[in-house]
Design an enzyme around this catalytic site. Structure first.
Site, PDB file in Angstrom:
ATOM      1  N   ARG A 151     -16.054  13.761  41.114  1.00 35.50           N
ATOM      2  CA  ARG A 151     -17.387  13.358  41.547  1.00 35.50           C
ATOM      3  C   ARG A 151     -17.334  13.005  43.037  1.00 35.50           C
ATOM      4  O   ARG A 151     -16.266  12.673  43.567  1.00 35.50           O
ATOM      5  CB  ARG A 151     -17.869  12.142  40.751  1.00 35.50           C
ATOM      6  CG  ARG A 151     -17.909  12.341  39.236  1.00 35.50           C
ATOM      7  CD  ARG A 151     -18.326  11.041  38.554  1.00 35.50           C
ATOM      8  NE  ARG A 151     -18.424  11.171  37.103  1.00 35.50           N
ATOM      9  CZ  ARG A 151     -17.443  10.883  36.243  1.00 35.50           C
ATOM     10  NH1 ARG A 151     -16.272  10.431  36.712  1.00 35.50           N
ATOM     11  NH2 ARG A 151     -17.616  11.022  34.948  1.00 35.50           N
ATOM     12  N   LYS A 177     -15.816   6.167  36.950  1.00 39.02           N
ATOM     13  CA  LYS A 177     -16.869   5.202  36.637  1.00 39.02           C
ATOM     14  C   LYS A 177     -16.269   3.982  35.940  1.00 39.02           C
ATOM     15  O   LYS A 177     -15.385   4.095  35.098  1.00 39.02           O
ATOM     16  CB  LYS A 177     -17.913   5.856  35.729  1.00 39.02           C
ATOM     17  CG  LYS A 177     -18.747   6.925  36.432  1.00 39.02           C
ATOM     18  CD  LYS A 177     -19.809   7.473  35.498  1.00 39.02           C
ATOM     19  CE  LYS A 177     -20.698   8.483  36.214  1.00 39.02           C
ATOM     20  NZ  LYS A 177     -21.740   9.040  35.328  1.00 39.02           N
ATOM     21  N   HIS A 241     -21.817  18.377  43.164  1.00 40.77           N
ATOM     22  CA  HIS A 241     -21.596  18.241  41.725  1.00 40.77           C
ATOM     23  C   HIS A 241     -21.498  19.611  41.053  1.00 40.77           C
ATOM     24  O   HIS A 241     -20.921  19.726  39.971  1.00 40.77           O
ATOM     25  CB  HIS A 241     -22.720  17.409  41.101  1.00 40.77           C
ATOM     26  CG  HIS A 241     -22.253  16.546  39.965  1.00 40.77           C
ATOM     27  ND1 HIS A 241     -21.359  15.517  40.135  1.00 40.77           N
ATOM     28  CD2 HIS A 241     -22.531  16.580  38.638  1.00 40.77           C
ATOM     29  CE1 HIS A 241     -21.121  14.936  38.973  1.00 40.77           C
ATOM     30  NE2 HIS A 241     -21.810  15.569  38.047  1.00 40.77           N
ATOM     31  N   ARG A 244     -18.018  20.515  40.519  1.00 39.42           N
ATOM     32  CA  ARG A 244     -17.473  19.858  39.312  1.00 39.42           C
ATOM     33  C   ARG A 244     -17.844  20.682  38.075  1.00 39.42           C
ATOM     34  O   ARG A 244     -17.021  20.897  37.183  1.00 39.42           O
ATOM     35  CB  ARG A 244     -18.022  18.432  39.224  1.00 39.42           C
ATOM     36  CG  ARG A 244     -17.605  17.641  37.987  1.00 39.42           C
ATOM     37  CD  ARG A 244     -18.100  16.206  38.150  1.00 39.42           C
ATOM     38  NE  ARG A 244     -18.091  15.435  36.919  1.00 39.42           N
ATOM     39  CZ  ARG A 244     -17.035  14.788  36.445  1.00 39.42           C
ATOM     40  NH1 ARG A 244     -15.878  14.849  37.080  1.00 39.42           N
ATOM     41  NH2 ARG A 244     -17.103  14.079  35.326  1.00 39.42           N
ATOM     42  N   HIS A 268     -14.838  12.003  31.247  1.00 40.76           N
ATOM     43  CA  HIS A 268     -15.989  11.760  30.382  1.00 40.76           C
ATOM     44  C   HIS A 268     -15.622  10.786  29.266  1.00 40.76           C
ATOM     45  O   HIS A 268     -14.519  10.864  28.711  1.00 40.76           O
ATOM     46  CB  HIS A 268     -16.469  13.072  29.750  1.00 40.76           C
ATOM     47  CG  HIS A 268     -17.206  13.961  30.697  1.00 40.76           C
ATOM     48  ND1 HIS A 268     -17.396  15.310  30.471  1.00 40.76           N
ATOM     49  CD2 HIS A 268     -17.810  13.704  31.882  1.00 40.76           C
ATOM     50  CE1 HIS A 268     -18.075  15.836  31.471  1.00 40.76           C
ATOM     51  NE2 HIS A 268     -18.331  14.882  32.341  1.00 40.76           N
ATOM     52  N   TYR A 277     -20.983  22.075  28.692  1.00 43.09           N
ATOM     53  CA  TYR A 277     -20.469  23.209  29.449  1.00 43.09           C
ATOM     54  C   TYR A 277     -20.164  24.416  28.568  1.00 43.09           C
ATOM     55  O   TYR A 277     -19.909  25.500  29.068  1.00 43.09           O
ATOM     56  CB  TYR A 277     -19.201  22.800  30.200  1.00 43.09           C
ATOM     57  CG  TYR A 277     -19.443  21.758  31.254  1.00 43.09           C
ATOM     58  CD1 TYR A 277     -19.989  22.102  32.479  1.00 43.09           C
ATOM     59  CD2 TYR A 277     -19.140  20.422  31.028  1.00 43.09           C
ATOM     60  CE1 TYR A 277     -20.218  21.146  33.458  1.00 43.09           C
ATOM     61  CE2 TYR A 277     -19.372  19.455  31.998  1.00 43.09           C
ATOM     62  CZ  TYR A 277     -19.908  19.830  33.207  1.00 43.09           C
ATOM     63  OH  TYR A 277     -20.145  18.865  34.168  1.00 43.09           O
TER      64      TYR A 277
END
Length: 298
Positions: A151, A177, A241, A244, A268, A277
């Site tokens: 990210r 995150k 992004h 990514r 994730h 995806y």
């Protein structure tokens, strides 16, 4: 547009005029008008009486919703329901209906499309544009984004000590995150690009990995670099992004990597996020249909 209002039910026309005063676009007004008129025609045909918003019941709207679901895509159904909800909310606020029959009218869940990724050819064009200019920082940044799926915030948070490079291996420690750290392996291309950049990296009293002419690279700076080379490569709509997305898509579709591994690499928390995806893109569906072969009937 006022002339068009004359052909509508007075309450619908007044609603659209209010939207126009609020600065809504002509396209929005046209869409709302068509959707509300479609409901009015359906109700008149179903109930056998002239359309009057004051007589619309919640059961009418639920039946209309079922009618739409049987005939249209979720996006179309939701667009028409949104128009009805806005219309009746406005009528209630004006005191023209005692209750809002559309209150709580549920929309349909729409499947989120697979995130857009660059094709292999588009990715080569993007990286080639950077290599032609020869800026080691920009080459390393783009290569890392495409080869590690980071990210933007993770990229600008990297420190020199987060990168470990060896002739045949390497990895980068990423703070994701919630400050959750993960170790992402680096392929030969990313290792080479980072090694070349580190040899020219300026010393500015900062341990930030990516240093530009004015200091540590910011999120805005990352965007500017990606946009610059996307423009040079003749690619529209490219953003950081998307690289990514490209990383994840290539792992799943081209390399055949399993979902759990890709989820770990991307950081994730849920496999459902990664599973997006795996959804086929429109061009995949078209290619699948094109592969159908029909034998001769003779």
């Amino acid at each position: 547009m006022d002339a068009c209002f004359d052909r509508l039910h007075p309450s619908v026309a007044a609603f659209l005029q209010e939207l126009a005063r609020r600065g809504r676009s002509a396209r929005t007004l046209k869409g709302y008008g068509e959707d509300l008129q479609a409901f009015a025609r359906w109700l008149e045909a179903t109930a056998g009486e002239p359309f009057d918003p004051r007589g619309v019941l919640a059961t009418d709207l639920r039946e209309y919703r079922a009618f739409l679901i049987a005939r249209f895509r979720p996006a179309t159904v939701n667009r028409r329901l949104v128009a009805l909800r806005a219309f009746f909310r406005w009528l209630k606020a004006r005191g023209e209906v005692p209750e809002d029959p559309a209150e709580g009218l549920p929309l349909l869940r729409e499947a989120r499309p697979a995130p857009r990724a660059l094709t292999a050819q588009e990715l080569r064009r993007l990286l080639r544009a950077a290599r032609r200019e020869g800026n080691p920082l920009h080459i390393a940044l783009l290569t890392l984004l495409a080869s590690a799926g980071l990210r933007v915030g993770e990229v600008v948070a990297l420190r020199v000590q987060d990168v470990q490079l060896a002739p045949r291996s390497g990895w980068v420690m990423v703070r994701g995150k919630g400050e959750k750290a993960r170790r992402v392996p680096l392929g030969a291309e990313a290792r080479g690009a980072l090694q070349a950049y580190l040899m020219t990296r300026p010393e500015m009293g900062s341990d930030a990995l990516f240093i530009g002419r004015r200091g540590p690279l910011t999120a805005s700076g990352v965007w500017q670099v990606v946009k610059k080379y996307a423009r040079k490569a003749g690619l529209g709509g490219v953003h950081p992004h998307m690289l990514r997305h490209t990383f994840a898509t290539r792992l799943l579709r081209e390399a055949g990597v399993d979902l759990v591994t890709v989820s770990e690499l991307l950081g994730h928390e849920s496999l459902n996020t990664t599973a997006r995806y795996t959804r086929p893109a429109p061009e995949d569906l078209e290619a699948a249909v094109e592969r159908l072969a029909f034998g001769s009937s003779s």
